[in-house]
Design a protein around this motif. Structure first.
Motif, mmCIF file in Angstrom:
data_model
loop_
_atom_site.group_PDB
_atom_site.id
_atom_site.type_symbol
_atom_site.label_atom_id
_atom_site.label_comp_id
_atom_site.label_asym_id
_atom_site.label_seq_id
_atom_site.Cartn_x
_atom_site.Cartn_y
_atom_site.Cartn_z
ATOM 1 N N THR A 48 0.807 -1.217 0.000
ATOM 2 C CA THR A 48 0.000 0.000 0.000
ATOM 3 C C THR A 48 0.841 1.267 0.000
ATOM 4 O OG1 THR A 48 -0.056 -0.065 2.403
ATOM 5 C CG2 THR A 48 -1.876 -1.110 1.252
ATOM 6 N N GLN A 49 0.144 2.379 -0.114
ATOM 7 C CA GLN A 49 0.770 3.688 -0.025
ATOM 8 C C GLN A 49 1.064 4.033 1.428
ATOM 9 O OE1 GLN A 49 2.403 7.206 -0.928
ATOM 10 N NE2 GLN A 49 1.708 5.722 -2.430
ATOM 11 N N HIS A 87 6.128 -0.605 -6.730
ATOM 12 C CA HIS A 87 5.881 -1.900 -6.077
ATOM 13 C C HIS A 87 5.848 -3.015 -7.124
ATOM 14 C CE1 HIS A 87 5.496 -0.804 -1.960
ATOM 15 N NE2 HIS A 87 4.386 -0.102 -2.076
ATOM 16 N N HIS A 134 4.871 5.540 -6.888
ATOM 17 C CA HIS A 134 5.143 4.662 -5.738
ATOM 18 C C HIS A 134 4.491 3.296 -5.949
ATOM 19 C CE1 HIS A 134 5.309 3.864 -1.205
ATOM 20 N NE2 HIS A 134 4.384 3.000 -1.604
ATOM 21 N N GLU A 144 9.041 -0.433 0.938
ATOM 22 C CA GLU A 144 8.357 0.860 0.981
ATOM 23 C C GLU A 144 9.299 2.004 0.604
ATOM 24 O OE1 GLU A 144 5.311 2.313 1.474
ATOM 25 O OE2 GLU A 144 4.832 0.301 0.816
#
Ligand SMILES: [Zn+2]
Length: 649
Positions: free
Chosen positions: A176-177, A350, A346, A370
């Motif tokens: 996730t962000q 991933h 971002h 991350e």
């Protein structure tokens, strides 16, 4: 997480009880020793070559990815990477597990394990179970099925004991962000070019970019929540009818426009800066899904889903990024996340990680995962700003600041946005957010920032002379090479340090990167330091029974180096907002320890199961505690080792 011993030249086969051996070898002797081991393991089948990747930044380099097997069954987290040039090995990174003593014949079938999970937890299994050897936290091994399932708005990776059906381990595998829902500000209201195609069927236009080598498509679910769920839990696929469309080619939906344009921009950045063809080096399709959930229906969604409105994630199973449409203003300030280029980049990063290092989304490897996405997100912003491509806001080191007031993270001053750490000593330990992957990432991304911009780290006081913005490509490429080509799935921050320094080459870039890691407290020999058991609250005697009326905290050292003279032991208690409330020093009032008052530094070694204890009577009931030990290694190097910041139990 396993106890790790960093193995370098001369210590090639150091082992700890659970048998994990970690390596970050970039020197001739260490590399040679590991080279021989790998070649022999390849012959016996203990490791198998999963792929060989050609370096797109330094010509003539190849990167071999190797996975560990125990009698033909993959060992979870057992992986190595080997960099070679003309047959000569230049670096080896990774962890392998020794002394595995489990049989490989499962009592339960894969279907049994899958059915148990479905029946007991009501989750949707979305990928076939795979039999693995799982290294447990207690040092033992389990034969287990790893099963990915969609569960209450989350993608969870379960490890099910292949004999008993018990859940051995689980973690969120949704990349996730941000770990929790957040807030944002308004859209930019800018206009930008979108690469679309005419739709042969309808006569209109669809958000499908056919100008770049990889097809780039944006799907608009029209706020059909259940349709989105079906896509995510694998019961339905996306079709051409789901592609965002516009009848007159004057695209007016800001989320679709931004998501689609920013995916194309990310493609261009990856290709032009790093020679990377798409997310996997092979121009495989790139896709986004928007308008899955409607901000105006916030309260009608199950609570565990609401956070997705102000979040975004990469979903490997249907290779797609899912972008939240924002929050209603009555709930919080968060606009459509597609309005932030760094968020879109971002999430796509991933995808790059998934297809390369595949860093395990938990603990330090999760924080590295991350950090890499943030580094690509920010790098892409500066790249397109310099190109004058119409970025509607100034490029900077803050993530998602265009959709919520402060953004999610700030790589320049991590402590200023949501209390993120700027130093390894301030890393947070615990089970939340997979071991604080969205928190501890800023230790790494702050090192990246310092290597470019320079400056003083606020915790260590160490200054870095950065390469300067004009040479940011050197730092970006070194980090990209290290993360995409050199790091294995189980990498630690210490390995990332070694890999990025190695990737920095000899032009002075490596020295700057080394200084940056020094400044943020990530050392070459981090793993030779100390491993701690999780903090416990118990009564006044170390190892005594739990007494909820007494606020005493202990930290047990479970392994540590010999030849390390302890000169000082301290500890501190922090509030939940990380304000330091109290400070303990061994020998001073308020600090009790298992060794009584006879302690006189220095001690010549740290023994196992050593117990420290500090009284926090009258202190906070929530917050964090951290311990430090300062001493001198036999090498003469003075080092302070820190535990992370543990939540008060
Ligand atoms: Zn992320």
């Amino acid at each position: 997480m396993p106890i790790l011993v960093l193995v370098t030249a001369g210590y090639a086969f150091a082992q700890v009880p659970n048998g994990a051996m970690a390596v970050a070898a970039v020197d001739a002797q260490g590399v040679r020793t590991w080279d021989e081991s790998i070649d022999s393991w390849l012959r016996t089948g203990e490791v198998q070559r999963t792929r060989v990747v050609t370096d797109t930044i330094v010509s003539g380099r190849t990167h071999e990815h190797l996975s560990q097997y125990h009698r033909g069954v993959p060992v979870f987290g057992g992986a190595l990477t080997r960099q070679q040039a003309e047959g000569l090995t230049l670096s080896v990174f990774g962890t392998v597990y020794r002394g595995i003593d489990v049989g490989t014949v499962a009592t339960l079938s894969a279907a049994d394990a899958s059915n148990r999970l479905t029946q007991t937890l009501g989750v949707d299994v979305i990928a076939s179970p795979e039999l693995v050897v799982f290294p447990r936290d207690d040092g033992g091994y389990s034969l287990a099925y790893t099963i990915d399932a969609w569960s209450s708005g989350d993608l969870v990776e379960y490890f099910i004991d292949a004999h008993t059906g018990v859940i051995v381990h689980r973690y969120s595998n949704l990349w996730t962000q941000e770990g929790i829902s957040a807030r944002g500000t308004g859209v930019q209201g800018d206009t930008k070019k979108v690469s679309v195609s005419s739709s042969p069927g309808s006569g209109g236009f669809v958000a499908e970019d056919r100008q770049r080598p990889a097809s780039i498509t944006t799907f608009d679910l029209g706020f059909d929540f259940y349709r989105g769920l079906a896509v995510l839990n694998g019961s339905s696929g996306l079709s051409s009818a789901d592609v965002a469309s516009d009848s007159d080619n004057l695209w007016t939906d800001p989320t679709t426009v931004d998501a689609h344009a920013y995916m194309g921009w990310t493609y261009d950045y990856l290709y032009e800066r790093f020679g990377m063809s798409g997310l996997d080096g092979r121009n495989t399709r790139i896709r986004a899904m928007v308008h899955w959930m409607n901000p105006n229906l916030y309260w009608s969604y199950p609570p565990e889903y609401r956070g997705h409105l102000c979040n975004a994630f990469y979903y490997a199973y249907v290779d797609i990024i899912v972008i939240g449409s924002g929050l209603p203003s009555s709930v919080g300030a968060c606009n459509s996340l597609a309005g932030a280029f760094d968020v879109v980049a971002h999430e796509l990063a991933h995808g790059v990680t998934r297809n390369s290092s595949n860093l395990i989304y938990e603990g330090e490897s999760g924080a590295l995962n991350e950090a890499f996405s943030d580094i690509i997100g920010v790098g892409a912003e500066f790249f397109h700003e310099a190109r004058g491509n119409g970025l509607p806001y100034p490029a900077n080191y803050t993530l998602a600041e265009t959709v919520r007031p402060d953004g999610f993270r700030d790589m320049a001053e991590p402590e200023n946005v949501r209390y993120k750490p700027n130093h390894y000593s301030a890393r947070r330990i615990g089970t939340a957010d997979n071991g604080y992957v969205h928190t501890n990432s800023t230790i790494v991304s702050h090192a990246f920032y310092l290597a470019i911009e320079g400056g003083e780290n606020r915790t260590s006081g160490l200054s870095v002379q950065g390469v300067g913005p004009g040479r940011r490509a050197d730092i970006e490429q070194a980090f990209f090479r290290a993360f995409v080509y050199m790091l294995p799935e189980n990498a630690t921050m210490s390995m990332a340090r070694a890999a990025t320094i190695s990737a920095g080459g000899t032009s002075g870039v490596a020295d700057v990167i080394r200084d940056a890691w020094d400044a943020v407290g990530v050392n070459a020999n981090q793993e030779v330091a100390i491993e701690y058991e999780h903090l416990r609250k118990q009564n006044s005697s170390c190892g005594g029974e739990l007494d909820p009326d007494n606020l005493f905290y202990t930290v047990n050292i479970t392994t540590g180096p010999t030849g390390f003279s302890v000169t000082r032991e301290t500890g501190a208690v922090y509030s939940s907002s990380l304000e330091r409330l109290s400070f303990f020093e061994k020998g001073a009032a308020g600090f009790e320890d298992a060794y009584g008052q006879s302690y006189i530094p220095p001690e010549t070694s740290i023994s196992s199961n050593r117990c420290w204890q500090a009284s926090n009577t009258g202190g906070p009931s929530d917050g964090y505690i951290q311990r430090q030990v300062t001493g001198v290694h036999t090498s003469g190097e003075q080092v302070t080792h820190y535990t992370g910041r543990y939540p008060l139990p």
